[in-house]
Design an enzyme around this catalytic site. Structure first.
Site, PDB file in Angstrom:
ATOM      1  N   LEU A  14       0.812  -1.215   0.000  1.00  0.00           N
ATOM      2  CA  LEU A  14       0.000   0.000   0.000  1.00  0.00           C
ATOM      3  C   LEU A  14       0.845   1.264   0.000  1.00  0.00           C
ATOM      4  O   LEU A  14       1.963   1.291   0.507  1.00  0.00           O
ATOM      5  CB  LEU A  14      -0.921   0.008   1.222  1.00  0.00           C
ATOM      6  CG  LEU A  14      -1.796  -1.230   1.433  1.00  0.00           C
ATOM      7  CD1 LEU A  14      -2.632  -1.065   2.687  1.00  0.00           C
ATOM      8  CD2 LEU A  14      -2.661  -1.515   0.221  1.00  0.00           C
ATOM      9  N   ASP A  15       0.254   2.321  -0.540  1.00  0.00           N
ATOM     10  CA  ASP A  15       0.896   3.633  -0.469  1.00  0.00           C
ATOM     11  C   ASP A  15       0.240   4.462   0.633  1.00  0.00           C
ATOM     12  O   ASP A  15      -0.591   3.942   1.393  1.00  0.00           O
ATOM     13  CB  ASP A  15       0.850   4.340  -1.829  1.00  0.00           C
ATOM     14  CG  ASP A  15      -0.558   4.579  -2.356  1.00  0.00           C
ATOM     15  OD1 ASP A  15      -1.529   4.541  -1.566  1.00  0.00           O
ATOM     16  OD2 ASP A  15      -0.685   4.814  -3.568  1.00  0.00           O
ATOM     17  N   VAL A  16       0.574   5.738   0.724  1.00  0.00           N
ATOM     18  CA  VAL A  16       0.051   6.585   1.800  1.00  0.00           C
ATOM     19  C   VAL A  16      -1.456   6.798   1.703  1.00  0.00           C
ATOM     20  O   VAL A  16      -2.085   7.230   2.664  1.00  0.00           O
ATOM     21  CB  VAL A  16       0.762   7.953   1.852  1.00  0.00           C
ATOM     22  CG1 VAL A  16       2.234   7.777   2.167  1.00  0.00           C
ATOM     23  CG2 VAL A  16       0.575   8.724   0.561  1.00  0.00           C
ATOM     24  N   TYR A  17      -2.051   6.462   0.557  1.00  0.00           N
ATOM     25  CA  TYR A  17      -3.492   6.613   0.377  1.00  0.00           C
ATOM     26  C   TYR A  17      -4.271   5.356   0.783  1.00  0.00           C
ATOM     27  O   TYR A  17      -5.486   5.311   0.683  1.00  0.00           O
ATOM     28  CB  TYR A  17      -3.817   6.975  -1.074  1.00  0.00           C
ATOM     29  CG  TYR A  17      -3.122   8.248  -1.506  1.00  0.00           C
ATOM     30  CD1 TYR A  17      -3.484   9.481  -0.967  1.00  0.00           C
ATOM     31  CD2 TYR A  17      -2.092   8.206  -2.425  1.00  0.00           C
ATOM     32  CE1 TYR A  17      -2.834  10.644  -1.338  1.00  0.00           C
ATOM     33  CE2 TYR A  17      -1.439   9.369  -2.806  1.00  0.00           C
ATOM     34  CZ  TYR A  17      -1.807  10.580  -2.258  1.00  0.00           C
ATOM     35  OH  TYR A  17      -1.160  11.722  -2.631  1.00  0.00           O
ATOM     36  N   HIS A  19      -4.122   2.319  -0.622  1.00  0.00           N
ATOM     37  CA  HIS A  19      -4.416   1.365  -1.696  1.00  0.00           C
ATOM     38  C   HIS A  19      -3.111   0.973  -2.392  1.00  0.00           C
ATOM     39  O   HIS A  19      -2.072   1.595  -2.160  1.00  0.00           O
ATOM     40  CB  HIS A  19      -5.444   1.935  -2.682  1.00  0.00           C
ATOM     41  CG  HIS A  19      -4.979   3.138  -3.427  1.00  0.00           C
ATOM     42  ND1 HIS A  19      -5.242   4.422  -2.995  1.00  0.00           N
ATOM     43  CD2 HIS A  19      -4.274   3.258  -4.568  1.00  0.00           C
ATOM     44  CE1 HIS A  19      -4.718   5.278  -3.845  1.00  0.00           C
ATOM     45  NE2 HIS A  19      -4.115   4.591  -4.802  1.00  0.00           N
TER      46      HIS A  19
END
Length: 134
Positions: A14-17, A19
């Site tokens: 996952l990234d900082v968002y 997803h």
């Protein structure tokens, strides 16, 4: 011949968002291609001759974000074998529902490591890839 690889989305995907990051999908697709080619003994046949299968073009359509703990089914199939390149179609979908996450068509060549360039797909390599084609 269609092959399906299952992967579960983990926290490190996952990234900082929250997803799966767009770049991570490339890794998922590559993992599925390696499994497909390993199960069909393509890796040994080609790399044993100091060749590599190299991506020369890939276009990804992102349809929906994948999130943590989702089980993904990645289908892989060769859809066209030409004289100098071949096309692999892949789809990433939710394993449970089949909802499409992303799809791609990538163009690949056989790359001769000693010559430093792509080579014609012929002989036993043509037969092998044709056998695996859709």
């Amino acid at each position: 011949m269609r092959h399906v690889t299952n992967l579960c989305v983990r926290g490190y995907h996952l990234d900082v968002y929250g997803h799966v990051n767009n770049a991570r999908y490339l890794e998922f697709l590559e993992e599925a291609r390696w499994r497909f080619f390993e199960e069909q003994a393509v890796i040994e046949a080609i790399t044993g001759e100091a060749l590599a299968m190299v991506v020369v073009n890939i276009n990804i359509n992102y349809r929906r974000a994948a999130v943590i703990h989702e089980e993904l089914a990645i289908s892989t199939e060769i859809t066209r074998v030409g004289n100098k390149s071949f096309v692999i179609h892949q789809e990433i979908a939710l394993a449970e529902t089949g909802e499409l996450i992303a799809d791609t068509d990538g163009t690949y060549v056989l790359f001769d490591n000693a010559l430093g360039r792509a080579v014609a797909i012929e002989g036993e390599y043509k037969v092998l890839l044709d056998k695996l084609c859709g």
